[in-house]
Design a protein around this motif. Structure first.
Motif, PDB file in Angstrom:
ATOM      1  N   LEU A  53       0.799  -1.232   0.000  1.00  0.00           N
ATOM      2  CA  LEU A  53       0.000   0.000   0.000  1.00  0.00           C
ATOM      3  C   LEU A  53       0.832   1.282   0.000  1.00  0.00           C
ATOM      4  O   LEU A  53       0.407   2.290  -0.575  1.00  0.00           O
ATOM      5  N   PHE A  54       2.002   1.260   0.650  1.00  0.00           N
ATOM      6  CA  PHE A  54       2.703   2.522   0.871  1.00  0.00           C
ATOM      7  C   PHE A  54       4.098   2.632   0.266  1.00  0.00           C
ATOM      8  O   PHE A  54       4.567   3.747   0.045  1.00  0.00           O
ATOM      9  N   ALA A  55       4.788   1.545   0.016  1.00  0.00           N
ATOM     10  CA  ALA A  55       6.182   1.630  -0.445  1.00  0.00           C
ATOM     11  C   ALA A  55       6.290   2.341  -1.788  1.00  0.00           C
ATOM     12  O   ALA A  55       7.144   3.211  -1.961  1.00  0.00           O
ATOM     13  N   ARG A  56       5.450   1.995  -2.713  1.00  0.00           N
ATOM     14  CA  ARG A  56       5.510   2.625  -4.035  1.00  0.00           C
ATOM     15  C   ARG A  56       5.276   4.125  -3.922  1.00  0.00           C
ATOM     16  O   ARG A  56       6.000   4.921  -4.518  1.00  0.00           O
ATOM     17  N   ARG A  57       4.269   4.495  -3.156  1.00  0.00           N
ATOM     18  CA  ARG A  57       3.967   5.927  -2.986  1.00  0.00           C
ATOM     19  C   ARG A  57       5.145   6.664  -2.361  1.00  0.00           C
ATOM     20  O   ARG A  57       5.496   7.769  -2.781  1.00  0.00           O
ATOM     21  N   PHE A  58       5.726   6.050  -1.325  1.00  0.00           N
ATOM     22  CA  PHE A  58       6.866   6.687  -0.654  1.00  0.00           C
ATOM     23  C   PHE A  58       8.053   6.817  -1.602  1.00  0.00           C
ATOM     24  O   PHE A  58       8.692   7.872  -1.667  1.00  0.00           O
ATOM     25  N   LEU A  59       8.368   5.756  -2.329  1.00  0.00           N
ATOM     26  CA  LEU A  59       9.515   5.790  -3.233  1.00  0.00           C
ATOM     27  C   LEU A  59       9.318   6.806  -4.354  1.00  0.00           C
ATOM     28  O   LEU A  59      10.255   7.530  -4.708  1.00  0.00           O
ATOM     29  N   GLU A  60       8.120   6.864  -4.913  1.00  0.00           N
ATOM     30  CA  GLU A  60       7.849   7.846  -5.958  1.00  0.00           C
ATOM     31  C   GLU A  60       7.926   9.267  -5.410  1.00  0.00           C
ATOM     32  O   GLU A  60       8.449  10.163  -6.062  1.00  0.00           O
ATOM     33  N   TRP A  61       7.404   9.464  -4.209  1.00  0.00           N
ATOM     34  CA  TRP A  61       7.466  10.779  -3.568  1.00  0.00           C
ATOM     35  C   TRP A  61       8.911  11.163  -3.264  1.00  0.00           C
ATOM     36  O   TRP A  61       9.327  12.298  -3.493  1.00  0.00           O
ATOM     37  N   GLY A  62       9.702  10.238  -2.758  1.00  0.00           N
ATOM     38  CA  GLY A  62      11.061  10.536  -2.326  1.00  0.00           C
ATOM     39  C   GLY A  62      12.106  10.549  -3.415  1.00  0.00           C
ATOM     40  O   GLY A  62      13.240  10.986  -3.190  1.00  0.00           O
ATOM     41  N   ALA A  63      11.770  10.092  -4.609  1.00  0.00           N
ATOM     42  CA  ALA A  63      12.761   9.965  -5.682  1.00  0.00           C
ATOM     43  C   ALA A  63      13.421  11.289  -6.047  1.00  0.00           C
ATOM     44  O   ALA A  63      14.573  11.310  -6.463  1.00  0.00           O
ATOM     45  N   ASP A  64      12.714  12.403  -5.883  1.00  0.00           N
ATOM     46  CA  ASP A  64      13.297  13.700  -6.250  1.00  0.00           C
ATOM     47  C   ASP A  64      13.687  14.552  -5.027  1.00  0.00           C
ATOM     48  O   ASP A  64      13.982  15.735  -5.163  1.00  0.00           O
ATOM     49  N   LYS A  65      13.712  13.947  -3.854  1.00  0.00           N
ATOM     50  CA  LYS A  65      14.091  14.665  -2.634  1.00  0.00           C
ATOM     51  C   LYS A  65      15.605  14.620  -2.458  1.00  0.00           C
ATOM     52  O   LYS A  65      16.268  13.670  -2.857  1.00  0.00           O
ATOM     53  N   LYS A  66      16.130  15.658  -1.827  1.00  0.00           N
ATOM     54  CA  LYS A  66      17.575  15.825  -1.710  1.00  0.00           C
ATOM     55  C   LYS A  66      18.256  14.697  -0.915  1.00  0.00           C
ATOM     56  O   LYS A  66      19.191  14.082  -1.398  1.00  0.00           O
ATOM     57  N   LEU A  67      17.799  14.414   0.275  1.00  0.00           N
ATOM     58  CA  LEU A  67      18.487  13.449   1.137  1.00  0.00           C
ATOM     59  C   LEU A  67      18.155  11.992   0.843  1.00  0.00           C
ATOM     60  O   LEU A  67      18.984  11.116   1.056  1.00  0.00           O
ATOM     61  N   ILE A  68      16.953  11.732   0.375  1.00  0.00           N
ATOM     62  CA  ILE A  68      16.531  10.341   0.182  1.00  0.00           C
ATOM     63  C   ILE A  68      16.324   9.965  -1.279  1.00  0.00           C
ATOM     64  O   ILE A  68      15.940   8.851  -1.584  1.00  0.00           O
ATOM     65  N   GLY A  69      16.616  10.883  -2.178  1.00  0.00           N
ATOM     66  CA  GLY A  69      16.365  10.650  -3.597  1.00  0.00           C
ATOM     67  C   GLY A  69      17.115   9.472  -4.179  1.00  0.00           C
ATOM     68  O   GLY A  69      16.555   8.663  -4.923  1.00  0.00           O
ATOM     69  N   VAL A  70      18.389   9.344  -3.833  1.00  0.00           N
ATOM     70  CA  VAL A  70      19.208   8.259  -4.407  1.00  0.00           C
ATOM     71  C   VAL A  70      18.705   6.886  -3.968  1.00  0.00           C
ATOM     72  O   VAL A  70      18.465   6.014  -4.816  1.00  0.00           O
ATOM     73  N   PRO A  71      18.521   6.637  -2.647  1.00  0.00           N
ATOM     74  CA  PRO A  71      18.018   5.302  -2.291  1.00  0.00           C
ATOM     75  C   PRO A  71      16.599   5.038  -2.794  1.00  0.00           C
ATOM     76  O   PRO A  71      16.296   3.917  -3.205  1.00  0.00           O
ATOM     77  N   CYS A  72      15.750   6.066  -2.789  1.00  0.00           N
ATOM     78  CA  CYS A  72      14.380   5.868  -3.286  1.00  0.00           C
ATOM     79  C   CYS A  72      14.397   5.508  -4.768  1.00  0.00           C
ATOM     80  O   CYS A  72      13.701   4.587  -5.188  1.00  0.00           O
ATOM     81  N   SER A  73      15.197   6.221  -5.538  1.00  0.00           N
ATOM     82  CA  SER A  73      15.304   5.919  -6.970  1.00  0.00           C
ATOM     83  C   SER A  73      15.869   4.524  -7.202  1.00  0.00           C
ATOM     84  O   SER A  73      15.414   3.789  -8.078  1.00  0.00           O
ATOM     85  N   PHE A  74      16.870   4.145  -6.385  1.00  0.00           N
ATOM     86  CA  PHE A  74      17.471   2.822  -6.509  1.00  0.00           C
ATOM     87  C   PHE A  74      16.430   1.730  -6.299  1.00  0.00           C
ATOM     88  O   PHE A  74      16.308   0.810  -7.105  1.00  0.00           O
ATOM     89  N   PHE A  75      15.659   1.821  -5.203  1.00  0.00           N
ATOM     90  CA  PHE A  75      14.679   0.779  -4.905  1.00  0.00           C
ATOM     91  C   PHE A  75      13.507   0.805  -5.882  1.00  0.00           C
ATOM     92  O   PHE A  75      12.963  -0.243  -6.221  1.00  0.00           O
TER      93      PHE A  75
END
Length: 160
Positions: A53-75
């Motif tokens: 329910l939430f991982a995809r939303r979180f990863l898509e949201w975080g993909a362009d954020k400064k601190l978490i963008g790299v790991p979110c994009s990776f996963f």
């Protein structure tokens, strides 16, 4: 004793480790295999609906954020690639392929990755949970047998 089961439960919830690590730890703690198997299965399955329910939303949201963008994009990329490869290979047998993917007790093929891949491919939640449950049961059986020394004993017989 309860504390040991609680430890096994929480270890089985950790990504990449999951029940693949929890069952051998339970054996190292001297816990009975049958109860440890059940505790590990339950612990491994607890995060699945939340991941779906939430991982995809979180990863898509975080993909362009400064601190978490790299790991979110990776996963996000890893999950999509795993899911697309699985779907391409499996075709109409995606349910079975997902169950077998999760059931292979190797790092990166567990309930977390399988659920994320299914979520990224818009697989139905009920089918996802059922396939992941089947895979976790399979992985649990393999790890229980390995922890009980069945594979070592079989190897000793064939090496004579």
């Amino acid at each position: 004793m309860f504390g040991s089961y609680l430890l096994v439960f929480f270890i089985s919830m950790v990504p990449l480790i999951e029940l693949r690590g929890a069952i051998p730890v339970s054996r190292g703690l001297g816990l009975p295999l049958t109860i440890s198997y059940v505790v590990s299965i339950v612990g491994n399955m607890v995060p699945v609906p939340f991941i779906y329910l939430f991982a995809r939303r979180f990863l898509e949201w975080g993909a362009d954020k400064k601190l978490i963008g790299v790991p979110c994009s990776f996963f996000l990329t890893k999950g999509k690639k795993a899911g697309e490869k699985l779907r391409k290979t499996a075709g109409h047998g995606f349910f079975l392929a997902l169950a077998l993917f999760v059931g292979i007790p190797l790092p990166g093929t567990g309930a977390w990755t399988g659920t994320l891949a299914a979520s990224l491919l818009d697989m139905d939640m009920r089918q996802t949970v059922a396939a992941v449950t089947a895979g976790v049961l399979i992985a649990g059986i393999i790890m229980a047998l390995a922890s009980a020394g069945v594979f070592g004993a079989a190897g000793a017989v064939f090496n004579k």
